[in-house]
Design an enzyme around this catalytic site. Structure first.
Site, PDB file in Angstrom:
ATOM      1  N   LEU A 244       0.824  -1.213   0.000  1.00 37.85           N
ATOM      2  CA  LEU A 244       0.000   0.000   0.000  1.00 37.85           C
ATOM      3  C   LEU A 244       0.852   1.254   0.000  1.00 37.85           C
ATOM      4  CD1 LEU A 244      -2.598   1.659   0.338  1.00 37.85           C
ATOM      5  CD2 LEU A 244      -2.537   1.137   2.785  1.00 37.85           C
TER       6      LEU A 244
ATOM      7  N   TYR B 246       2.852   1.644  -3.552  1.00 40.57           N
ATOM      8  CA  TYR B 246       1.856   1.722  -4.627  1.00 40.57           C
ATOM      9  C   TYR B 246       1.124   3.058  -4.580  1.00 40.57           C
ATOM     10  CZ  TYR B 246      -2.677   1.022  -6.899  1.00 40.57           C
ATOM     11  OH  TYR B 246      -3.807   1.179  -7.668  1.00 40.57           O
ATOM     12  N   HIS B 247       0.740   3.465  -3.380  1.00 42.99           N
ATOM     13  CA  HIS B 247       0.034   4.733  -3.208  1.00 42.99           C
ATOM     14  C   HIS B 247       0.917   5.909  -3.626  1.00 42.99           C
ATOM     15  CE1 HIS B 247      -1.468   8.167  -0.696  1.00 42.99           C
ATOM     16  NE2 HIS B 247      -2.611   7.736  -1.182  1.00 42.99           N
ATOM     17  N   HIS B 248       2.178   5.892  -3.196  1.00 43.15           N
ATOM     18  CA  HIS B 248       3.091   6.975  -3.545  1.00 43.15           C
ATOM     19  C   HIS B 248       3.268   7.095  -5.059  1.00 43.15           C
ATOM     20  CE1 HIS B 248       4.593   8.988  -0.039  1.00 43.15           C
ATOM     21  NE2 HIS B 248       4.820   7.860   0.605  1.00 43.15           N
TER      22      HIS B 248
ATOM     23  N   VAL C 280      -0.197   8.132  -7.023  1.00 38.69           N
ATOM     24  CA  VAL C 280      -0.564   9.529  -6.770  1.00 38.69           C
ATOM     25  C   VAL C 280       0.408  10.463  -7.486  1.00 38.69           C
ATOM     26  CG1 VAL C 280      -0.669  11.330  -5.008  1.00 38.69           C
ATOM     27  CG2 VAL C 280      -1.723   9.122  -4.583  1.00 38.69           C
TER      28      VAL C 280
END
Length: 292
Positions: free
Chosen positions: A138, A141-143, A146
């Protein structure tokens, strides 16, 4: 690149928009280097002691917290100002925030800063790797998603970006403030991280709502400055975040205590069996000795 910084200092956001439109793919190459470095870093740190880095983490988190607090104040200020004149729904479909004058809420500046801040925010992972903390899917992947989405969307402006940035500023203001407090060595109530994760989940719900509203407006043929491709990409991104954050919440705050109880119960059960087995063996041995 010098022209880029000259345009930023001069407040020429039209030039910056065009520059990002032509160069947003840089985020893809940077993301690739980022992934390679963090996993190489984890491999490198396996045989080395973890760094403390508490003072550095405190300064880093405090700086991002203050930046996010001010960003939330300015972006929501622009939204409230526009909503009071044109209504809330107008703020989800208008690009007016990119054309405001500096004498207003300076939304163009904070939209640019939000987009660009996703690059230094990749530095969060450095602390995780060097301190040998658990790096979950998470997080990186999120970094990455975004970062790439924000750089792409700034070069291809979307009305919904205003809400995405405002909400993200607000959540980061709280999140990085919490990180700064923890890095300073101060303890916080256990419910605080639960509230932050809950807030992140609500952020994803809000993002999904804004995308669905924009999609409805586009299919109705109403004036809404969001490309259909961008909506689908953003919607897929927010839905994936929602699932991942809910899973994180479940595993971190709900499942683990139960699992721990199960593990302890199993361990106790094994210990009891071993004691019973030892007692039986001792009893048998005493019986044999008595016979002999």
């Amino acid at each position: 690149m010098s022209m880029f910084w000259d345009a930023f200092k001069a407040g020429d956001f039209d030039y910056l928009l065009q520059w990002m439109k032509s160069n947003w793919t840089l985020s893809l190459y940077i993301s690739l280097v980022y992934v390679i470095l963090i996993f190489w870093g984890q491999s490198y740190m396996k045989t080395r002691p973890a760094f403390n880095l508490r003072p550095q983490l405190f300064v880093w988190s405090l700086a991002l917290a203050l930046f996010s607090i001010w960003g939330a104040y300015r972006t929501f200020g622009g939204i409230f100002s526009d909503a009071s004149e044109n209504g809330w729904l107008y703020t989800m479909c208008s690009l007016s925030y990119l054309n405001e004058q500096p004498s207003q809420n300076n939304s163009p500046l904070w939209a640019f800063l939000f987009m660009f801040s996703k690059l230094p925010e990749l530095g969060d992972t450095i602390f995780i790797v060097l301190r040998k903390q658990r790096l979950i899917f998470l997080h990186w992947y999120h970094h990455i998603t975004v970062f790439v989405y924000c750089w792409y969307s700034y070069g291809h402006p979307v009305a919904t970006g205003r809400w995405f940035s405002a909400i993200n500023y607000m959540v980061h203001a709280i999140m990085y403030s919490y990180y700064a407090i923890r890095a300073s060595g101060n303890k916080t109530p256990k419910f605080i991280p639960i509230c932050i994760t809950t807030l992140q989940i609500l952020q994803m719900v809000a993002g999904i709502f804004v995308n669905v509203y924009a999609l409805k407006m586009v299919y109705r043929g109403e004036s809404c400055y969001v490309g259909i491709t961008n909506i689908y990409l953003s919607l897929a991104m927010y839905c994936s975040y929602f699932v991942l954050f809910c899973n994180f919440f479940l595993n971190t705050y709900l499942r683990r205590p139960k699992d721990k109880v199960k593990v302890e119960a199993a361990a106790n059960k094994d210990a009891i069996k071993q004691e019973e087995s030892s007692a039986t063996s001792s009893s048998t041995l005493r019986h044999r000795n008595a016979v002999h």
